[in-house]
Design a protein around this motif. Structure first.
Motif, PDB file in Angstrom:
ATOM      1  N   SER A  22      -5.717  -1.644 -10.143  1.00  0.00           N
ATOM      2  CA  SER A  22      -4.538  -2.227  -9.503  1.00  0.00           C
ATOM      3  C   SER A  22      -4.545  -3.745  -9.622  1.00  0.00           C
ATOM      4  N   ARG A  27      -3.663  -4.065  -2.012  1.00  0.00           N
ATOM      5  CA  ARG A  27      -4.641  -2.978  -2.225  1.00  0.00           C
ATOM      6  C   ARG A  27      -6.057  -3.555  -2.333  1.00  0.00           C
ATOM      7  N   LYS A  72      -2.428   5.451 -13.664  1.00  0.00           N
ATOM      8  CA  LYS A  72      -3.191   4.198 -13.535  1.00  0.00           C
ATOM      9  C   LYS A  72      -4.699   4.476 -13.524  1.00  0.00           C
ATOM     10  N   GLU A 175       2.434  -6.620   7.643  1.00  0.00           N
ATOM     11  CA  GLU A 175       1.405  -7.408   8.355  1.00  0.00           C
ATOM     12  C   GLU A 175       1.825  -8.870   8.508  1.00  0.00           C
ATOM     13  N   LEU A 193       0.694  -0.149   3.640  1.00  0.00           N
ATOM     14  CA  LEU A 193       0.389  -1.276   2.753  1.00  0.00           C
ATOM     15  C   LEU A 193       0.066  -0.822   1.333  1.00  0.00           C
TER      16      LEU A 193
HETATM   17  N1  LIG Z   1       1.261  -6.889   1.696  1.00  0.00           N
HETATM   18  C1  LIG Z   1       2.009  -5.746   1.743  1.00  0.00           C
HETATM   19  N2  LIG Z   1       2.197  -5.066   0.579  1.00  0.00           N
HETATM   20  C2  LIG Z   1       2.928  -3.918   0.663  1.00  0.00           C
HETATM   21  C3  LIG Z   1       3.501  -3.437   1.866  1.00  0.00           C
HETATM   22  N3  LIG Z   1       4.163  -2.279   1.585  1.00  0.00           N
HETATM   23  C4  LIG Z   1       4.021  -2.056   0.252  1.00  0.00           C
HETATM   24  N4  LIG Z   1       3.260  -3.037  -0.293  1.00  0.00           N
HETATM   25  C5  LIG Z   1       2.880  -3.227  -1.703  1.00  0.00           C
HETATM   26  O1  LIG Z   1       3.993  -2.876  -2.504  1.00  0.00           O
HETATM   27  C6  LIG Z   1       3.497  -2.560  -3.791  1.00  0.00           C
HETATM   28  C7  LIG Z   1       4.135  -1.254  -4.213  1.00  0.00           C
HETATM   29  O2  LIG Z   1       4.312  -1.315  -5.581  1.00  0.00           O
HETATM   30  P1  LIG Z   1       3.457  -0.380  -6.620  1.00  0.00           P
HETATM   31  O3  LIG Z   1       4.282  -0.224  -7.817  1.00  0.00           O
HETATM   32  O4  LIG Z   1       2.944   0.815  -5.894  1.00  0.00           O
HETATM   33  O5  LIG Z   1       2.138  -1.232  -6.948  1.00  0.00           O
HETATM   34  P2  LIG Z   1       2.025  -2.635  -7.701  1.00  0.00           P
HETATM   35  O6  LIG Z   1       2.265  -3.733  -6.724  1.00  0.00           O
HETATM   36  O7  LIG Z   1       2.847  -2.643  -8.943  1.00  0.00           O
HETATM   37  O8  LIG Z   1       0.471  -2.718  -8.036  1.00  0.00           O
HETATM   38  P3  LIG Z   1      -0.388  -1.699  -8.975  1.00  0.00           P
HETATM   39  O9  LIG Z   1      -1.322  -0.988  -8.040  1.00  0.00           O
HETATM   40  O10 LIG Z   1      -1.113  -2.610  -9.932  1.00  0.00           O
HETATM   41  O11 LIG Z   1       0.596  -0.793  -9.660  1.00  0.00           O
HETATM   42  C8  LIG Z   1       1.979  -2.427  -3.696  1.00  0.00           C
HETATM   43  O12 LIG Z   1       1.353  -3.587  -4.203  1.00  0.00           O
HETATM   44  C9  LIG Z   1       1.777  -2.312  -2.188  1.00  0.00           C
HETATM   45  O13 LIG Z   1       0.495  -2.784  -1.793  1.00  0.00           O
HETATM   46  C10 LIG Z   1       3.272  -4.203   3.070  1.00  0.00           C
HETATM   47  O14 LIG Z   1       3.752  -3.871   4.160  1.00  0.00           O
HETATM   48  N5  LIG Z   1       2.512  -5.331   2.944  1.00  0.00           N
END
Ligand SMILES: Nc1nc2c(ncn2[C@@H]2O[C@H](COP(=O)(O)OP(=O)(O)OP(=O)(O)O)[C@@H](O)[C@H]2O)c(=O)[nH]1
Length: 212
Positions: A22, A27, A72, A175, A193
């Motif tokens: 990721s 995360r 992934k 958060e 999150l």
């Molecule tokens: N900080 C924070 N991040 C959130 C929250 N809700 C969702 N996310 C983030 O939203 C993103 C969802 O997009 P994804 O496509 O699942 O993941 P991404 O950001 O592209 O990251 P990868 O894991 O590399 O695919 C993730 O990075 C989650 O951690 C929140 O309430 N707070």
């Protein structure tokens, strides 16, 4: 980058660190909080190439998130065949409509206007693989009841959040400022999150890498 001085390394029974597939800072922060040793590698998969055909076939949010999390983990697993690799993905659904991360602040404002006064679901898929095999999969769901947001509030919120509104699937970071948006939340914070820690740690204990 491997967390060398992981505070909970004495709980970790595996000679190899975990691998988190990721680029998500949220995360990474969540896994850091567990104190377990891990390495972060960006899977860099073409999410649209996985997601679009599934959406055209009428795929549900949980299925799409599960496919992406698996893709992934397997992509990075090819580079770390002996490690336990974690993949994750989040899809938001509202009354059957699916939402990904907003592309710009206008779309973030549009998303919030559509979520206003309604309950949307966050489907947080988790997949753990090793050696090309899927060892664990799960898609916990959080239900987010958003309060009624006025256009004036949405504009002020987007101005305050700035580009942080683009880094998450619901255009909010719970958060931080996102907490202003909700009336009621049902689900684990780590699920919201984006990395469901409770089922992840339960699997790692069952699998024997983590002290039970
Ligand atoms: N900080 C924070 N991040 C959130 C929250 N809700 C969702 N996310 C983030 O939203 C993103 C969802 O997009 P994804 O496509 O699942 O993941 P991404 O950001 O592209 O990251 P990868 O894991 O590399 O695919 C993730 O990075 C989650 O951690 C929140 O309430 N707070």
């Amino acid at each position: 980058m491997v967390q060398a001085d992981a505070p909970a390394k004495h709980l970790w029974r595996n000679p190899l660190p975990l691998v988190l597939a990721s680029k998500s800072q949220a995360r990474r922060d969540l896994l850091t909080a567990t104190g377990l040793p891990f390495e972060c590698l960006d899977a860099s998969i073409d999410e649209r190439a996985v997601e679009d055909p599934l959406r055209r076939q009428g795929g549900q949010a949980a299925d799409i998130a599960a496919h992406l999390a698996r893709a992934k983990a397997l992509a990075i697993g090819a580079r770390r065949p002996d490690h336990l690799v974690i993949g994750a993905d989040q899809v938001l659904s509202l009354e059957g409509a699916l939402f990904s991360k907003p592309r710009d602040l206008d779309e973030a404002a549009d998303h919030l206007a559509r979520f206003s006064g309604k309950t949307h679901e966050l489907h947080a898929a988790l997949c753990v693989t090793r050696g090309g095999r899927v060892l664990f999969e799960g898609v916990p769901v959080a239900r987010m009841r958003m309060r009624v947001l006025s256009p004036v509030f949405i504009k002020a919120y987007i101005e305050a959040a700035g580009t942080n509104a683009l880094s998450s699937v619901g255009a909010y970071q719970l958060e931080h400022l996102g907490v202003h948006l909700f009336e009621e939340i049902e689900g684990d914070q780590s699920t919201i999150l984006g990395l469901p820690l409770i089922p992840l740690l339960a699997f790692l204990r069952d699998e024997g890498s983590l002290l039970g």
